[in-house]
Structures are given as C-alpha cells and as structure tokens.
Scaffold this motif. Structure first.
Motif, PDB file in Angstrom:
ATOM      1  N   VAL A  48       0.831  -1.199   0.000  1.00  0.00           N
ATOM      2  CA  VAL A  48       0.000   0.000   0.000  1.00  0.00           C
ATOM      3  C   VAL A  48       0.876   1.264   0.000  1.00  0.00           C
ATOM      4  O   VAL A  48       0.510   2.294  -0.562  1.00  0.00           O
ATOM      5  CB  VAL A  48      -0.988  -0.049   1.196  1.00  0.00           C
ATOM      6  CG1 VAL A  48      -1.710   1.259   1.379  1.00  0.00           C
ATOM      7  CG2 VAL A  48      -1.990  -1.188   0.988  1.00  0.00           C
ATOM      8  N   LEU A 170      -3.030   7.022  -0.606  1.00  0.00           N
ATOM      9  CA  LEU A 170      -4.270   6.379  -1.043  1.00  0.00           C
ATOM     10  C   LEU A 170      -5.231   7.335  -1.741  1.00  0.00           C
ATOM     11  O   LEU A 170      -6.281   6.931  -2.225  1.00  0.00           O
ATOM     12  CB  LEU A 170      -4.989   5.670   0.123  1.00  0.00           C
ATOM     13  CG  LEU A 170      -4.288   4.406   0.619  1.00  0.00           C
ATOM     14  CD1 LEU A 170      -4.773   4.006   1.998  1.00  0.00           C
ATOM     15  CD2 LEU A 170      -4.509   3.267  -0.363  1.00  0.00           C
ATOM     16  N   LEU A 259      -4.828  -0.733  -5.772  1.00  0.00           N
ATOM     17  CA  LEU A 259      -4.337   0.613  -5.474  1.00  0.00           C
ATOM     18  C   LEU A 259      -4.751   1.635  -6.540  1.00  0.00           C
ATOM     19  O   LEU A 259      -5.199   2.742  -6.228  1.00  0.00           O
ATOM     20  CB  LEU A 259      -2.815   0.556  -5.348  1.00  0.00           C
ATOM     21  CG  LEU A 259      -2.156   1.429  -4.304  1.00  0.00           C
ATOM     22  CD1 LEU A 259      -2.871   1.367  -2.965  1.00  0.00           C
ATOM     23  CD2 LEU A 259      -0.689   1.016  -4.132  1.00  0.00           C
TER      24      LEU A 259
END
Ligand SMILES: *Cc1c(COP(=O)(O)O)cnc(C)c1O
Length: 376
Positions: A48, A170, A259
C-alpha cells in the motif's frame, strides 16, 4: 434524528466490516496469534505504501511519526530544509526547533505547490542540509505537491527526503521508491479508514545511515528499536492491538480493490466536488488541488466558520473550516477513504442549502446536478 456524516480530512469514516473486526476480543500481543497478524500486516502495508522498505507502526497520531522522522534521523546542530506551505509543513519546522535542529525555511504561498527549482537552489546554497521535509497533500490548503520532481532534485544530493503523506496516501499518486523519497510518514485516520491512533514510518537505506548516527534525544519513537523489532515481526512496546487487527482488514480491502482503482475513485470524487462548487459560483482555493480534500473559497462577505458550524449542527455533515490565516475564508470537503458518490453529492447538497440560508444567491441543485453528471 439525523445520520452522522463525517466528511473531514481526518478522521474519516471507518467501514462497518473494520469496526466489527476491531470489536473482537483483545488478544495478547506476545503470542503466535498476534505475531501472525502483524507479520501479514507488515508485508501488506508495504504494497500500500508502494515501497520495498520496512514500514514501522507506532501507537500515536500521525505527528508521532513526524517527530520520529526528526529525532530518529538527525543530530544536534544538523540543518534541515522545511518546505512549508501550510499548517503541516509548518509542524515539521516546529518539531525541528523543539529539538534544536537548524532550519532553512522555504515558505510557500498558501494554496500554491512547492517549486522543485527553489528546493534545488536552497540545497545548492546549503550543501550541509541533512534532510528535506515535504508534504504530499498539505491538508490545510488542499494542495498536492510535485513530490516526484522534488525527489529528483533531492536524490542527487546527500540529503534524505522525508515526506508527510498522512492525508495524501491512497488519494494522490505516490511512488516513493521511484521518486527518490527516503522516509514516508503516515497516519491511520485518513485514507486508511481507521480510527485515530496509529502512525506509520517507512525507512529507506539512505535514511538508515542517518539513523545509525543520530544523537537527538528519543525513547518511545526510537527507530533503531523499531527496526530491530520489525525484523522479527514484533514491536518494542505494546502495540495498539485492536487498531492493528483493523488495519489487517483495511489492507485486505485496499489490495482487493487495487491501489490504482482506489486512486481513481478518489480522483473521481475530487473532480466532481471541484466542478460542483464551481457550478455554484464558488472558487477552488488550491492552484494544484489534491484528490484527498478540496478547499473552497468562502464568497466575499460570508463567514466560513458559520457555514461549517451550520453544516455540522443543522445538517449533521462534518466538513472542515480553514486554519490560521485561512480561518473563515475557506471550507474543506474530504473525499478521503471510505467515501462514495452519495457522500459527495450529499455534502454538495448540504453546502447549497446552508449557503442559501446564509443569503448567498444560489439556485438549489446546480452543484448537485453537476456532481451527478460527473458521477453517473
Ligand atoms: C492529519 C495530518 C497530520 C497530523 O496528524 P495527527 O494524526 O493529527 O497527528 C499531519 N500531516 C498532515 C498532512 C495531515 O493531514
């Protein structure tokens, strides 16, 4: 009764699935059961973060990791370059001052992004700079900085590049390993869709050399201790067990969505918000808008603090106002984490209603219609 809608750039809403996971029995942290969860989390979180480097997890708010990136890397009398374009860039400077680190301050006009050319010039003028502190999304102004270009400039010098991606990760594209970023700091209550209480710090090889030499005072946020424990999928102190199990669920959700899809979702909501407020006749504050949060100028003659208060108390929608010099002058709507089209459309509808109550000339539905058009 009204539903509570949290549309602030931190904390952000937590998915029900994650809340339920965190409600589970608290297990002891020095057990194979917790060890397995942490091992899994340690490996998934790197994906991530788009990094090969280890990511340490602290039981603190994001500022704890910011502080660790100063006390863990630097030594007495060291010099740091602070890219300060808002409240959070400013915070790095304050932490440095608290520990006696000399700072070279690059004050960026609020609402604008930092210039890689100026960073280059300052590094040339101050070859003894040990670390450059920058921000991916400067949450106080809604600006996303060009970390890739700044990274190109920093990576050819001896200085390490530390980036606060607390709200940007993110939401905005970020490839630390490819962009010359050595240390990334982050927190749980923004794009990670968790309650406040966890901070993250990834440590690259160039920064590790500084960690070995660093002599600033530290104890809880000791990166050497964190690194040693991390290598055994352990933590030096008691970890925030329930938040880490919640993180385990979040990482699964993010990796299952992908992602790139997560970024696209944020970009879509952010664009719809920007276009919707323009359709209402308002102006986006940031010249280089982030996909984490949209800062909107409050029209001349109106008080933004009233708007934010009415949104919260009468519409039950929590958005953010402006901080410091921007108090009353902007409001900020987040598109961060567990938010979707109907949260965005709802927030725009609320802003329209409140503005019309405040006497701003508005045709109800203009912004909502624009958002619907872009989100259908
Ligand atoms: C929220 C935020 C922080 C601060 O995090 P805390 O969790 O409040 O300590 C730091 N930097 C940025 C860019 C943020 O958005």
């Amino acid at each position: 009764m009204r539903k509570y809608r949290l549309m602030s750039p931190g904390p952000t809403p937590v998915p029900e699935k994650v809340l339920l996971r965190m409600a589970d029995t608290i297990i002891h942290h020095r057990t194979p059961q917790f060890g397995n969860i942490l091992k899994d989390v340690n490996s998934k979180i790197k994906k991530v973060f788009s990094t090969k480097n280890p990511v340490f997890i602290f039981a603190s708010s994001g500022t704890g990791a910011m502080e660790a990136s100063v006390t863990g890397l630097l030594s007495k009398g060291d010099k740091a370059l602070i890219i300060n374009g808002g409240k959070f860039g400013e915070r790095f400077g304050k932490i440095c001052q608290a520990y006696g680190v000399k700072t070279v301050d690059y004050d960026v006009t609020w609402g604008e992004s930092a210039s890689p050319e100026i960073v280059k010039k300052l590094l040339k003028e101050n070859p003894d700079i040990k670390a450059v502190y920058g921000t991916l999304c400067e949450t106080s102004t809604g600006v996303v900085n060009d970390i890739k270009k700044i990274g190109e400039v920093v990576s050819v010098t001896d200085a390490v590049f530390v980036v606060d991606a607390i709200s940007g990760l993110l939401a905005d594209e970020f490839r630390p390993d490819d962009w010359g970023v050595d240390v990334v700091v982050c927190g749980s209550q923004k794009g990670f869709m968790l309650p406040p209480g966890l901070a993250f710090l990834s440590l690259g090889p160039k920064a590790e050399k500084l960690v070995e030499k660093s002599n600033l005072p530290k104890f809880y946020f000791d990166l050497k201790a964190a690194k040693k424990s991390h290598a055994k999928d352990d933590t030096p102190w008691t970890p925030a067990v329930s938040l880490i199990t919640g993180l385990d669920s979040v990482l699964d959700m993010v990796l299952a969505e992908g992602l790139d899809n997560v970024l696209t979702r944020h970009a879509r909501l952010a664009r719809a918000t920007r276009e919707a407020v323009k359709a209402i006749g308002l102006e986006v504050f940031s010249k280089s808008p982030s996909n984490a949060v949209t800062a909107v100028k409050v029209p001349e003659g109106f008080d933004g603090t009233v708007l934010v208060k009415k949104m919260r108390d009468e519409q039950s929608i929590t958005i953010a106002g402006g901080q410091s010099e921007l108090k009353g002058k902007i409001f900020r709507i987040a598109h961060l984490g567990y938010m979707d089209e109907y949260d965005t459309i709802g927030a725009i509808a609320g802003v329209e209603i409140v503005l019309s109550q405040m006497g701003y000339p508005i045709e109800l539905g203009k912004g909502v219609g624009k958002a619907q058009e872009l989100l259908k």
